[in-house]
Design a protein around this motif. Structure first.
Motif, PDB file in Angstrom:
ATOM      1  N   THR A  31       5.532  11.657   8.833  1.00 21.08           N
ATOM      2  CA  THR A  31       4.476  10.720   8.011  1.00 21.08           C
ATOM      3  C   THR A  31       3.008  11.605   8.123  1.00 21.08           C
ATOM      4  N   SER A  32       2.930  12.606   8.801  1.00 23.10           N
ATOM      5  CA  SER A  32       1.668  13.356   8.798  1.00 23.10           C
ATOM      6  C   SER A  32       1.517  13.993   7.432  1.00 23.10           C
ATOM      7  N   ALA A  43      -3.503   7.954   5.657  1.00 20.37           N
ATOM      8  CA  ALA A  43      -3.038   8.175   6.731  1.00 20.37           C
ATOM      9  C   ALA A  43      -1.875   7.171   7.307  1.00 20.37           C
ATOM     10  N   ARG A  45       0.167   5.807  10.900  1.00 19.43           N
ATOM     11  CA  ARG A  45       0.312   5.632  12.326  1.00 19.43           C
ATOM     12  C   ARG A  45       1.864   4.986  12.473  1.00 19.43           C
ATOM     13  N   ASP A  47       4.251   3.237  15.363  1.00 24.25           N
ATOM     14  CA  ASP A  47       4.156   3.223  17.055  1.00 24.25           C
ATOM     15  C   ASP A  47       5.507   3.651  17.631  1.00 24.25           C
ATOM     16  N   GLY A  56       3.802   0.081  12.271  1.00 21.27           N
ATOM     17  CA  GLY A  56       2.698   1.004  12.510  1.00 21.27           C
ATOM     18  C   GLY A  56       1.858   0.592  11.562  1.00 21.27           C
ATOM     19  N   THR A  57       0.699   1.389  11.087  1.00 20.49           N
ATOM     20  CA  THR A  57      -0.343   1.047  10.226  1.00 20.49           C
ATOM     21  C   THR A  57      -0.517   2.175   9.155  1.00 20.49           C
ATOM     22  N   GLU A  65      -6.348  -0.795   5.875  1.00 21.57           N
ATOM     23  CA  GLU A  65      -5.351  -0.561   6.757  1.00 21.57           C
ATOM     24  C   GLU A  65      -4.494  -1.771   6.463  1.00 21.57           C
TER      25      GLU A  65
END
Length: 142
Positions: A31-32, A43, A45, A47, A56-57, A65
């Protein structure tokens, strides 16, 4: 009396690539890399691992977000993520498959349900063709 069905918007796109499906999958499950090829994503993120049930977000252009959940993950083949935006649910199904000989086909299907889905759908999916083209370019570049 039956409940009215929620408003729904659907968008589907496919693109072929000279890269193998594994190269596309490598970008999807990391995902990066998403902001590198998807202009609407700033972005992500998670979990946990890139597997079904992980939450995640996601930070979308704006920036804002939104919660994201990986509903389906079939390693190397498919993932479906779901974004929750108030009463709107956005489900994006990503499928990659190798073609006979060489290369692969990438298909992304977006379904938006909830009030205003038909109005917001075209805005949400406007950059989908560009995102798919950039994804394929990066997969082909290795």
């Amino acid at each position: 009396m039956s409940q009215p069905s929620p408003e729904t918007f659907e968008h589907h796109g496919s693109i072929t690539s000279t890269a193998p499906a594994a190269a596309v999958w490598a970008l999807w499950c990391d995902t990066s890399t998403w902001p590198d090829w998807d202009p609407s994503v700033e972005a992500v993120r998670l979990d946990g691992a890139f597997e079904a049930g992980t939450t995640g977000t996601m930070t979308l252009a704006g920036p804002f977000e939104v919660p994201v959940t990986l509903d389906v993950v079939e390693p190397g083949v498919r993932y479906l993520d779901r974004l929750s935006m108030g009463d709107l649910e956005i489900s994006i199904d990503h499928v990659v498959s190798d073609l006979a000989g060489s290369g692969c086909e990438v298909t992304v299907s977006t379904t938006i349900t909830g009030p205003g889905a038909e109005g917001i759908g075209p805005m949400v999916t406007a950059e989908a063709p560009q995102a798919m083209a950039r994804l394929v370019e990066r997969a082909e570049a290795g």
